[in-house]
Structures are given as C-alpha cells and as structure tokens.
Design an enzyme around this catalytic site. Sequence first.
Site, PDB file in Angstrom:
ATOM      1  N   ALA A  29       0.804  -1.237   0.000  1.00 51.47           N
ATOM      2  CA  ALA A  29       0.000   0.000   0.000  1.00 51.47           C
ATOM      3  C   ALA A  29       0.832   1.281   0.000  1.00 51.47           C
ATOM      4  O   ALA A  29       0.282   2.367   0.206  1.00 51.47           O
ATOM      5  CB  ALA A  29      -0.998   0.024   1.162  1.00 51.47           C
ATOM      6  N   ALA A  30       2.132   1.171  -0.270  1.00 50.34           N
ATOM      7  CA  ALA A  30       2.943   2.398  -0.363  1.00 50.34           C
ATOM      8  C   ALA A  30       2.427   3.284  -1.500  1.00 50.34           C
ATOM      9  O   ALA A  30       2.340   4.510  -1.367  1.00 50.34           O
ATOM     10  CB  ALA A  30       4.410   2.050  -0.592  1.00 50.34           C
ATOM     11  N   GLY A  31       2.060   2.654  -2.625  1.00 54.77           N
ATOM     12  CA  GLY A  31       1.526   3.426  -3.758  1.00 54.77           C
ATOM     13  C   GLY A  31       0.203   4.087  -3.390  1.00 54.77           C
ATOM     14  O   GLY A  31      -0.079   5.215  -3.808  1.00 54.77           O
ATOM     15  N   ASP A  32      -0.610   3.392  -2.611  1.00 52.43           N
ATOM     16  CA  ASP A  32      -1.895   3.972  -2.173  1.00 52.43           C
ATOM     17  C   ASP A  32      -1.647   5.166  -1.263  1.00 52.43           C
ATOM     18  O   ASP A  32      -2.327   6.195  -1.363  1.00 52.43           O
ATOM     19  CB  ASP A  32      -2.732   2.924  -1.418  1.00 52.43           C
TER      20      ASP A  32
HETATM   21  O1  RIB Z   1      -2.159  -1.718  -2.817  1.00 56.35           O
HETATM   22  C1  RIB Z   1      -2.186  -2.671  -1.795  1.00 56.35           C
HETATM   23  C2  RIB Z   1      -3.496  -3.400  -1.789  1.00 56.35           C
HETATM   24  O2  RIB Z   1      -3.591  -4.182  -2.965  1.00 56.35           O
HETATM   25  C3  RIB Z   1      -3.679  -4.366  -0.656  1.00 56.35           C
HETATM   26  O3  RIB Z   1      -4.228  -3.776   0.486  1.00 56.35           O
HETATM   27  C4  RIB Z   1      -4.563  -5.457  -1.274  1.00 56.35           C
HETATM   28  O4  RIB Z   1      -5.833  -5.519  -0.724  1.00 56.35           O
HETATM   29  C5  RIB Z   1      -4.590  -5.143  -2.765  1.00 56.35           C
HETATM   30  O5  RIB Z   1      -5.778  -4.550  -3.115  1.00 56.35           O
END
Ligand code: RIB
Length: 313
Positions: A254-257
């Site tokens: 989830a670093a990109g998120d």
């Molecule tokens: O970007 C990370 C996410 O990718 C994770 O939380 C997983 O659920 C997938 O959707």
Amino acid sequence: MSAQKPIVVVGSINTDLVAVTKRMPAVGETVIASDFQTHPGGKGANQAVCVARLGYPVRLIGRLGKDAFGAELRTYLRTTGVDMTGVATSDGVSGVAMVVVSERGDNSILVAPGANSKVTPEDLDANISILRDAGMVLAQLEIPLETVEYLARICARENVPLILDPAPASDLPPSIFKDIAWFTPNQTEAAFYLADKHAESSPPTPAETAQRFLSNGCRGVVLKMGANGIFLGSRDGIGSLVPAFFVNAIDTTAAGDAFNAGFATGLMLGKSPLDSAAFGAAVAAISVTRKGAQPSMPTMAEVEKFMEKESHE
Ligand code: RIB
C-alpha cells in the site's frame, strides 16, 4: 459538511490475509511463514483511509459482500472517518487479498475481487451527487474497467479532476487518457502500458516515459519509482524529480496507495503538484515503516513531523 470539497475514492475494499516469509515459495513448493496477520486493505479503501488519517474529508464508493469480512470492514471503515454512504452491499463474498511479504519488506499480492467485481456504472449513477460534489476523484483498477471508463467520462463531464492509479496493470482503452488529470503508474505498470509501442533496447528515461503518457492525452503523469523517487510531468512542460525519503522499510504493501492519497490531499490543500508529490512521498515513506495496508497510514501531524526532521538532515 466542511467547506472543503471532499475527495471521493471509487474503488476496491478487501481484507488482506498477510503471511510473512523469509522467501517467496516457488511453483509447487510449500514454505512455512514466520508470521500471519489480517488487515483491512484494498487499493480504494487504503487510499480513502489514508486521506481520512490526513484529516481531509473523504467519501468512498464501492461494494462489500454479505459475509463476516464485509460486516467487519464496514464497521472498521466507519471508525476511520471515511464517509461510507456510497458503499453498497452485494450478495456473495467481499474482496480478499492474499499478501505475501518477504522479510526484506517487498510483497506479492493475489486478489479475489468478490463484491469489488460488482461495482457497476449504475452504482456511479446512483451516487452521482457524491461525484458532482467532489473536489477530486481517485480510482484504481480493482473494480471493472467499464466502471472506471464510465467514471472517467463522468469526471470529464462534471469537471472534477481524476487521479487514476493504473494498478493492477490492465488493458486500458486509449480513449480514457484524455479524461485523466493525473496518471500514476509505478515502474512495472509504466513498462506494461508502454510495452507494445516502444521496443527499444534500452528502457526509456523517466522524462521519455512521462512524455509518452502525456502524448496519449492525460494532463499529468506521476511515475512512482520507489527508491528512485517520483517523476512528475505535465502538459505545462514540467519535468521534475522528487527524491525518495530513505527509511527502513518493513512492509511496502500500500505504499503506492499512501502516495496517491498524500498527493491528492496535498493538491486539495492548495500545494503545488511538486510539493504535493513530496508530501505524498513522505506519507508513503512513513507507511512502509509499519505493517499492513490501512494500519500503516500516517496522520497529518506525523507527516509534518517527519518532513520537518528530514529537512534538517
Ligand atoms: O495496494 C495494496 C493493496 O492491494 C492491498 O491492500 C490489497 O488488498 C490489494 O488490493
């Protein structure tokens, strides 16, 4: 309602089943994990929770299933401050991601989309007032592509900037690019999207990569290059490298998120694209020092403290 126009995230909501291992299993091999945790995840929900942690108003549009994971995720997401009015419930299971994290902190993810695959254009019509009120819309590709295409057309029509995180890499129709304000691939995704068109012997530079996406029609490009930083390109001709922050990464999930949420929040707070990218990079840097997707997202105070400390080093 706050005077700030909310960020609206349209995307996936998952439960992450996370196994930590010394090394990834090869095909046909069984490896014993050294740790296991479950965390709330999903690229859409991760971005929404991160915006909420940063203290900015955020709404989520998506779907959960009628199972125990769905009920737990709905309860949890409400506690984070994410407005869940746009999250419907479908028959069947919720999204689940099998995440394998190596002891070096990198990861592999297999997603079973469940209810995320039932997010339709009709869901967007049903939530059109939420989309019209948005200051910015964030989307990813863990919901059906036709829904993302429809969303892009709504954003263009309603004049709401769309940040599209093209993950996981999928066959995007070329017509979508003109409706995207910021296209934010990581290096693997950028290579995927440009693969057929440019078969040179040496890989393109970040500036060349950005230029190719801009010539596809989007207004801005953010290349997420991990430890090599962030490259920002826009139609105004800006081409700038934002250096990465060096931290001890224990889980890059989830670093990109985290980056996208930080970048969007920065823009909504009136920062320049360059300052927003540096802010997003700081949000992502903090997130990789902690385990899990949503539990790793920092607060605004934590990001400000981190950036202040980094500016003196
Ligand atoms: O970007 C990370 C996410 O990718 C994770 O939380 C997983 O659920 C997938 O959707």
